[in-house]
Scaffold this motif. Structure first.
Motif, PDB file in Angstrom:
ATOM      1  N   ARG A   1     -10.214   6.049  11.474  1.00  0.00           N
ATOM      2  CA  ARG A   1     -10.359   7.050  12.531  1.00  0.00           C
ATOM      3  C   ARG A   1     -11.602   7.928  12.329  1.00  0.00           C
ATOM      4  N   ALA A   2     -11.914   8.268  11.075  1.00  0.00           N
ATOM      5  CA  ALA A   2     -13.028   9.168  10.812  1.00  0.00           C
ATOM      6  C   ALA A   2     -14.384   8.497  10.982  1.00  0.00           C
ATOM      7  N   PHE A   3     -14.467   7.208  10.627  1.00  0.00           N
ATOM      8  CA  PHE A   3     -15.781   6.571  10.585  1.00  0.00           C
ATOM      9  C   PHE A   3     -15.942   5.375  11.515  1.00  0.00           C
ATOM     10  N   VAL A   4     -14.840   4.879  12.095  1.00  0.00           N
ATOM     11  CA  VAL A   4     -14.938   3.688  12.939  1.00  0.00           C
ATOM     12  C   VAL A   4     -14.637   4.009  14.407  1.00  0.00           C
ATOM     13  N   LYS A   5     -13.460   4.563  14.670  1.00  0.00           N
ATOM     14  CA  LYS A   5     -13.071   4.793  16.062  1.00  0.00           C
ATOM     15  C   LYS A   5     -12.268   6.087  16.163  1.00  0.00           C
ATOM     16  N   ARG A   6     -12.974   7.185  16.381  1.00  0.00           N
ATOM     17  CA  ARG A   6     -12.341   8.496  16.386  1.00  0.00           C
ATOM     18  C   ARG A   6     -11.379   8.675  17.563  1.00  0.00           C
ATOM     19  N   ASP A   7     -11.630   7.976  18.662  1.00  0.00           N
ATOM     20  CA  ASP A   7     -10.768   8.140  19.843  1.00  0.00           C
ATOM     21  C   ASP A   7      -9.709   7.041  19.941  1.00  0.00           C
ATOM     22  N   ALA A   8      -9.337   6.434  18.811  1.00  0.00           N
ATOM     23  CA  ALA A   8      -8.310   5.383  18.823  1.00  0.00           C
ATOM     24  C   ALA A   8      -6.995   5.949  19.344  1.00  0.00           C
ATOM     25  N   SER A   9      -6.237   5.117  20.053  1.00  0.00           N
ATOM     26  CA  SER A   9      -4.975   5.568  20.644  1.00  0.00           C
ATOM     27  C   SER A   9      -3.949   5.855  19.546  1.00  0.00           C
ATOM     28  N   PRO A  10      -2.963   6.754  19.816  1.00  0.00           N
ATOM     29  CA  PRO A  10      -1.962   7.103  18.798  1.00  0.00           C
ATOM     30  C   PRO A  10      -1.222   5.895  18.236  1.00  0.00           C
ATOM     31  N   MET A  11      -0.778   4.987  19.107  1.00  0.00           N
ATOM     32  CA  MET A  11       0.009   3.859  18.604  1.00  0.00           C
ATOM     33  C   MET A  11      -0.847   2.850  17.857  1.00  0.00           C
ATOM     34  N   SER A  12      -2.125   2.727  18.224  1.00  0.00           N
ATOM     35  CA  SER A  12      -2.985   1.810  17.467  1.00  0.00           C
ATOM     36  C   SER A  12      -3.175   2.320  16.045  1.00  0.00           C
ATOM     37  N   LEU A  13      -3.264   3.642  15.891  1.00  0.00           N
ATOM     38  CA  LEU A  13      -3.390   4.229  14.554  1.00  0.00           C
ATOM     39  C   LEU A  13      -2.117   4.019  13.741  1.00  0.00           C
ATOM     40  N   VAL A  14      -0.963   4.116  14.410  1.00  0.00           N
ATOM     41  CA  VAL A  14       0.312   3.864  13.717  1.00  0.00           C
ATOM     42  C   VAL A  14       0.336   2.437  13.177  1.00  0.00           C
ATOM     43  N   TRP A  15      -0.079   1.491  13.995  1.00  0.00           N
ATOM     44  CA  TRP A  15      -0.036   0.091  13.564  1.00  0.00           C
ATOM     45  C   TRP A  15      -1.076  -0.213  12.492  1.00  0.00           C
ATOM     46  N   ILE A  16      -2.217   0.444  12.561  1.00  0.00           N
ATOM     47  CA  ILE A  16      -3.208   0.279  11.486  1.00  0.00           C
ATOM     48  C   ILE A  16      -2.658   0.842  10.182  1.00  0.00           C
ATOM     49  N   SER A  17      -1.952   1.982  10.256  1.00  0.00           N
ATOM     50  CA  SER A  17      -1.326   2.551   9.061  1.00  0.00           C
ATOM     51  C   SER A  17      -0.285   1.606   8.483  1.00  0.00           C
ATOM     52  N   ARG A  18       0.476   0.974   9.348  1.00  0.00           N
ATOM     53  CA  ARG A  18       1.478   0.022   8.867  1.00  0.00           C
ATOM     54  C   ARG A  18       0.816  -1.164   8.157  1.00  0.00           C
ATOM     55  N   GLY A  19      -0.281  -1.625   8.708  1.00  0.00           N
ATOM     56  CA  GLY A  19      -1.001  -2.703   8.031  1.00  0.00           C
ATOM     57  C   GLY A  19      -1.564  -2.257   6.698  1.00  0.00           C
ATOM     58  N   ALA A  20      -2.036  -0.987   6.637  1.00  0.00           N
ATOM     59  CA  ALA A  20      -2.579  -0.462   5.385  1.00  0.00           C
ATOM     60  C   ALA A  20      -1.500  -0.358   4.321  1.00  0.00           C
ATOM     61  N   VAL A  21      -0.268  -0.038   4.722  1.00  0.00           N
ATOM     62  CA  VAL A  21       0.853  -0.001   3.774  1.00  0.00           C
ATOM     63  C   VAL A  21       0.977  -1.348   3.069  1.00  0.00           C
ATOM     64  N   ILE A  22       0.914  -2.419   3.842  1.00  0.00           N
ATOM     65  CA  ILE A  22       1.031  -3.768   3.270  1.00  0.00           C
ATOM     66  C   ILE A  22      -0.128  -4.055   2.330  1.00  0.00           C
ATOM     67  N   GLY A  23      -1.353  -3.705   2.742  1.00  0.00           N
ATOM     68  CA  GLY A  23      -2.526  -3.989   1.927  1.00  0.00           C
ATOM     69  C   GLY A  23      -2.492  -3.275   0.581  1.00  0.00           C
ATOM     70  N   VAL A  24      -2.178  -1.977   0.587  1.00  0.00           N
ATOM     71  CA  VAL A  24      -2.117  -1.216  -0.670  1.00  0.00           C
ATOM     72  C   VAL A  24      -1.017  -1.756  -1.568  1.00  0.00           C
ATOM     73  N   ALA A  25       0.120  -2.116  -0.969  1.00  0.00           N
ATOM     74  CA  ALA A  25       1.240  -2.649  -1.756  1.00  0.00           C
ATOM     75  C   ALA A  25       0.856  -3.941  -2.469  1.00  0.00           C
ATOM     76  N   LEU A  26       0.097  -4.786  -1.806  1.00  0.00           N
ATOM     77  CA  LEU A  26      -0.307  -6.054  -2.415  1.00  0.00           C
ATOM     78  C   LEU A  26      -1.257  -5.829  -3.599  1.00  0.00           C
ATOM     79  N   VAL A  27      -2.185  -4.888  -3.462  1.00  0.00           N
ATOM     80  CA  VAL A  27      -3.104  -4.588  -4.572  1.00  0.00           C
ATOM     81  C   VAL A  27      -2.327  -4.020  -5.763  1.00  0.00           C
ATOM     82  N   ALA A  28      -1.418  -3.086  -5.489  1.00  0.00           N
ATOM     83  CA  ALA A  28      -0.613  -2.503  -6.565  1.00  0.00           C
ATOM     84  C   ALA A  28       0.254  -3.555  -7.242  1.00  0.00           C
ATOM     85  N   ALA A  29       0.786  -4.484  -6.455  1.00  0.00           N
ATOM     86  CA  ALA A  29       1.592  -5.562  -7.030  1.00  0.00           C
ATOM     87  C   ALA A  29       0.753  -6.419  -7.975  1.00  0.00           C
TER      88      ALA A  29
END
Length: 518
Positions: free
Chosen positions: A364-392
């Motif tokens: 949101r800060a550096f790519v798409k500041r005007d992203a829709s609320p639900m698109s940001l929610v889904w990007i956050s959900r994808g980020a949860v998966i990505g961080v979990a895989l690295v930690a695993a």
């Protein structure tokens, strides 16, 4: 499959079902990034207080701390003393002001109230940093230290499943990742906070029951346990009472206090509480739970020293070993599930903050500041998966204990963010140059100190160490951070907008305290 395994399996399954059900319950209430990251700032004092504790203690409280005290005795109890002081200080000094400041500071990019959802966005807005440098550096530090923090929880999950079910640790770690990701993915901050309340209650009950039952069993059967006097119990199976009074042991243990001032997953509870007026009650709930829980965790360790005549193979499994030795299989299943609750209650919060750093402070800060609320929610959900895989991946490497991983991440956050955030709340004239210097100085020293202290460091012609002080990295890192803030602050400037924001926030904070009768 014996009765103990059946009972544990049934209890675990029931626990998992409840966690996922809570995630589904709040799924439809999550319609914006604010909902996903901070629950819309609507936590009451009980949820804020208990979820702060549950997200804080993790497997460290039920595995790491009892294991350390079991091995080394009273020398390790300086850590809980430091933590108690740190939590009290953070609720008094930071919670209310941070709640108001993160919402009211002027948005550095667009003007108006910022409603900062992350610590990185707060720092950008607090210091009017339109370059995005503060936000980017802080987000990188958050991601680096959180993958280690989440990994510590996954290591604890692997140890627990191996202990209870005899399954390979690798399989257990992957199963734990799947469960934590599922309900965090669904419900975000609200799911994490509500499940934390249940998890906090389970943890506290488990810590109460086990030492009480153990003491009753030992008292009824004086033959049970170790030979020797009271001192031999307090010194653990490998330590001495003299170790507890060593200056470096005391300083290093008490230094854990400062970690509370910079832990994003705990500070998120301060930011998500309904108002600054509810901070006092939430703090009383939180501190009361913490102090009693840590006392009982130490009691678990001393009970283990007495009960087992031979040292256990893995000291961090002393609590599960006591549960299985003392309890009815069905009670044991509930208590072992409480340990799992402790682990998951921190892993979920950390995944959420790390994903927020990627979404709010990256996309949101550096790519798409005007992203829709639900698109940001889904990007956050994808980020949860990505961080979990690295930690695993880190957890599966099998190179560190729970205590080591937690200590590393705790120092990184405490020194990298603690001095900067604390000073930003009270020093009107602090600016972004001082903030950046403090954050980088504290974070870098926290990363390299253990290497320098134990092995030395060679950078071209510059060679350092090994120092061999045994000092916890939090101490030098915090000193460097504060020094960086005050020295480099002279190179920056404070704008009128920053000064006005500071005065406005202070007035609102004092007004909310007065209205709450504090």
């Amino acid at each position: 499959m014996n009765s103990s395994t059946v009972a544990s399996t049934a209890t675990f399954v029931a626990y998992f079902v409840v966690m996922v059900a809570i995630g589904l319950w709040v799924y439809k209430r999550t319609v914006s990034l604010s909902d996903f990251v901070l629950g819309g700032r609507r936590l009451n004092s009980w949820v804020a207080g208990l979820s702060a504790n549950a997200s804080d203690f993790s497997g460290w409280l039920l595995l790491g701390l009892p294991g350390a005290v079991y091995l080394s005795g009273l020398g390790e109890t300086w850590i809980p003393v430091g933590l108690a002081l740190g939590l009290i200080g953070s609720w008094i000094l930071m919670a209310g002001r941070l709640r108001v400041y993160t919402e009211r500071a002027t948005d550095a990019r667009s003007g108006g109230d910022s409603d900062s959802l992350t610590l990185s966005s707060y720092l950008e807005n607090r210091f009017g940093d339109r370059s995005g440098l503060l936000r980017a550096v802080s987000a990188i530090l958050i991601l680096v230290f959180y993958v280690f923090y989440v990994a510590s929880g996954l290591v604890a999950i692997g140890d627990l499943f191996a202990q209870v079910f005899g399954m390979p640790a690798e399989v257990a770690i992957l199963a734990g990742v799947l469960i934590v990701v599922l309900y965090t993915f669904l419900g975000g901050f609200l799911a994490v906070s509500y499940t934390d309340v249940l998890q906090a209650v389970m943890m506290w009950i488990a810590l109460l029951i086990v030492p009480v039952v153990g003491i009753l069993v030992i008292t009824a059967d004086p033959v049970t346990g170790v030979e020797g006097d009271f001192d031999s119990v307090l010194s653990g199976v490998e330590g001495t009472l003299g170790d507890a009074l060593a200056p470096m042991v005391i300083i290093s243990g008490l230094a854990w206090a400062f970690g509370y001032f910079g832990q994003p997953h705990i500070l998120a509870r301060f930011m998500g509480i309904r108002s600054a007026g509810e901070v006092r009650q939430a703090g009383i709930i939180s501190v009361g739970w913490q102090i009693t829980a840590m006392i009982m965790a130490v009691a678990v360790a001393f009970t283990g020293v007495v009960y087992f005549s031979e040292p256990v193979e893995n000291s961090e499994q002393i609590f599960p070993n006591l549960i299985q030795a003392l309890m009815n299989p069905w009670v044991a299943g509930f208590l072992l599930a409480a340990i799992l609750a402790a682990v998951m209650s921190t892993a979920d919060s950390q995944l959420l903050v790390a994903s927020s750093a990627l979404t709010e402070d990256g996309y949101r800060a550096f790519v798409k500041r005007d992203a829709s609320p639900m698109s940001l929610v889904w990007i956050s959900r994808g980020a949860v998966i990505g961080v979990a895989l690295v930690a695993a991946g880190i957890a599966l490497s099998g190179n560190s204990s729970v205590m080591e991983l937690v200590g590393y991440a705790w120092a990184g956050f405490g020194a990298g963010f603690g001095p900067v955030i604390l000073t930003s709340l009270y020093w009107r004239n602090m600016n972004r140059v001082g903030a950046l210097a403090g954050m980088l100085g504290g974070g870098v020293v926290a990363i390299v100190w253990d290497i320098v202290d134990t092995s030395g460091l060679a950078l071209g012609p510059l060679t350092v160490g090994p120092l061999e002080t045994g000092l916890y990295s939090m101490v030098p890192a915090v000193v460097v951070s504060f020094a960086g803030i005050f020295l480099f602050n002279m190179l920056g400037r404070t704008t009128q907008q920053m000064a006005d924001d500071f005065n406005r926030v202070d007035e609102e904070f004092q007004r909310e305290k007065h209205e709450a009768g504090v």
